[in-house]
Design an enzyme around this catalytic site. Structure first.
Site, PDB file in Angstrom:
ATOM      1  N   ASN A   9     -44.552  53.277  54.837  1.00 57.26           N
ATOM      2  CA  ASN A   9     -45.362  54.399  54.355  1.00 57.26           C
ATOM      3  C   ASN A   9     -45.553  54.193  52.854  1.00 57.26           C
ATOM      4  OD1 ASN A   9     -46.469  56.813  53.539  1.00 57.26           O
ATOM      5  ND2 ASN A   9     -44.635  58.047  53.937  1.00 57.26           N
ATOM      6  N   GLU A  99     -43.040  65.537  53.170  1.00 58.51           N
ATOM      7  CA  GLU A  99     -43.793  65.837  51.933  1.00 58.51           C
ATOM      8  C   GLU A  99     -45.021  66.693  52.242  1.00 58.51           C
ATOM      9  OE1 GLU A  99     -44.052  61.789  50.536  1.00 58.51           O
ATOM     10  OE2 GLU A  99     -41.892  61.797  50.178  1.00 58.51           O
ATOM     11  N   SER A 214     -34.442  56.280  52.702  1.00 50.75           N
ATOM     12  CA  SER A 214     -33.772  55.287  51.856  1.00 50.75           C
ATOM     13  C   SER A 214     -33.264  54.068  52.635  1.00 50.75           C
ATOM     14  CB  SER A 214     -32.631  55.938  51.061  1.00 50.75           C
ATOM     15  OG  SER A 214     -33.158  56.944  50.194  1.00 50.75           O
TER      16      SER A 214
HETATM   17  C1  PEP Z   1     -40.578  58.258  53.776  1.00 50.90           C
HETATM   18  O1  PEP Z   1     -41.310  58.611  52.871  1.00 50.90           O
HETATM   19  O2  PEP Z   1     -40.914  58.470  54.933  1.00 50.90           O
HETATM   20  C2  PEP Z   1     -39.311  57.605  53.432  1.00 50.90           C
HETATM   21  C3  PEP Z   1     -38.453  57.379  54.400  1.00 50.90           C
HETATM   22  O3  PEP Z   1     -39.120  57.276  52.118  1.00 50.90           O
HETATM   23  P1  PEP Z   1     -37.910  56.397  51.510  1.00 50.90           P
HETATM   24  O4  PEP Z   1     -37.741  55.199  52.392  1.00 50.90           O
HETATM   25  O5  PEP Z   1     -38.367  56.047  50.133  1.00 50.90           O
HETATM   26  O6  PEP Z   1     -36.703  57.276  51.508  1.00 50.90           O
END
Ligand code: PEP
Length: 254
Positions: A9, A99, A214
Site C-alpha cells: 500500500n 486511515e 509494521s
Molecule cells: C498499512 O498502511 O496498511 C500498513 C500496514 O502500514 P505499515 O506497514 O507502514 O504499518
C-alpha cells in the site's frame, strides 16, 4: 491450501519517476517468486502508468487501488468508481483502511457499501479491520473486528467474502514500528476465521487473511509462519523495493 498474498500500500507517496523506479525494481526482483501472489496498491493517478508497465513486462504482479466509491456513477465529485478501476487493470481494492476510517470519517456501513461496489464489478476487495490501542486495552479487540466484519456480512452475505481478502491491521501497529507479535496476530486471525466458520466453513477456510502493521523483511517470516496468517498488507516497507521483496520472499517460502 491458501496462496499467500503480499500487497503493498503505497499510500500518498511517489511521483512518476519514483514509482517507475520502485516498480521496475519490484518487477525484476519478484520474477522468480512462483508461490506468492504480489500486488501493489497505487494512488489513483498512477494506476494507468503502473498498469502499462506491468503489462509491458508481462508481470504477474497484480494492481490494486487504495479506495473506491460506493457509487457507480453520478454527481459525486472527486470519486472513482469500481468500473473505472477495472478499466485501468485493477484486480484489488483496499476497503475500510484505518486511515480512511479515522481521518476521512468512513464508518462501517460506508466500508461495507464500498465492499459491495467492488464485488459488483468483479474486483477483489481487501477489507481492512482492526482495533485501536484503547480498544485493545479495554479488551474489545474481538468485538471491534466482529462489528467491522458484520457490517459487510449483513449487507452482502457471508458468501461475498469467498475469494475476498481480509486484512487484520491493528491500528496501533500501523506506521508505528510496533508490530503485533506473531501470536497476537494469529489469535485475531483465528478469531476471524472461526467467526466466519459459524456461518460458512468453506468461506472461512478459503478467505485469505493478511496481517498488516509494521511488517518488514526482518519480521515477515515469523508472522507468515502462523497457521491463519496468509500474507501481509505492507505500508512503509512497500516503498523500499529491497525490503518489500524480502517480505515477498518470506511469503513465497511460507
Ligand atoms: C498499512 O498502511 O496498511 C500498513 C500496514 O502500514 P505499515 O506497514 O507502514 O504499518
Amino acid at each position: 491450501m491458501r496462496q499467500p498474498l503480499v500487497a503493498g500500500n503505497w499510500k500518498l507517496n511517489g511521483s512518476n519517476a519514483s514509482i517507475e523506479a520502485l516498480l521496475n525494481a519490484i518487477i525484476e526482483g519478484s520474477t522468480a517468486l512462483d508461490k506468492v501472489a504480489v500486488a501493489v496498491c497505487a494512488p489513483y493517478v498512477y494506476l494507468p502508468g503502473v498498469n502499462d508497465l506491468l503489462q509491458r513486462h508481462l508481470s504477474s504482479i497484480r494492481l490494486g487501488a487504495q479506495d473506491v466509491s460506493e457509487h457507480s456513477a453520478g454527481a459525486y465529485t472527486g470519486e472513482v468508481s469500481a468500473a473505472m478501476l477495472q478499466e485501468f487493470g485493477c484486480s484489488y481494492v483496499l476497503v475500510g483502511h484505518s486511515e480512511r476510517r479515522a481521518l476521512f470519517g468512513e464508518h462501517d456501513a460506508d466500508s461495507a457499501n464500498k465492499f459491495a461496489a467492488a464485488r459488483r464489478q468483479g474486483l477483489t476487495p481487501i477489507l481492512c479491520v482492526g482495533e485501536t490501542l484503547a480498544e485493545r486495552e479495554q479488551g474489545a479487540t474481538e468485538a471491534v473486528v466482529a462489528r467491522q466484519l458484520d457490517a459487510v456480512i449483513t449487507l452482502t452475505g457471508v458468501v461475498s467474502l469467498a475469494d475476498a481478502v481480509i486484512a487484520y491491521e491493528p491500528v496501533w501497529a500501523i506506521g508505528t514500528g510496533k508490530t503485533a507479535s506473531p501470536q497476537q496476530a494469529q489469535d485475531v486471525h483465528a478469531f476471524i476465521r472461526s467467526k466466519l466458520a459459524e456461518a460458512d466453513t468453506a468461506v472461512a477456510n478459503g478467505v485469505q487473511i493478511l496481517y498488516g502493521g509494521s511488517v518488514k523483511g526482518a519480521n515477515a517470516a515469523e508472522l507468515f509462519a502462523m497457521a491463519d496468517i496468509d500474507g501481509g498488507l505492507i505500508g512503509g516497507a512497500s516503498l523500499d523495493a529491497q525490503d518489500f521483496l524480502a517480505i515477498c520472499e518470506a511469503g513465497n517460502n511460507a
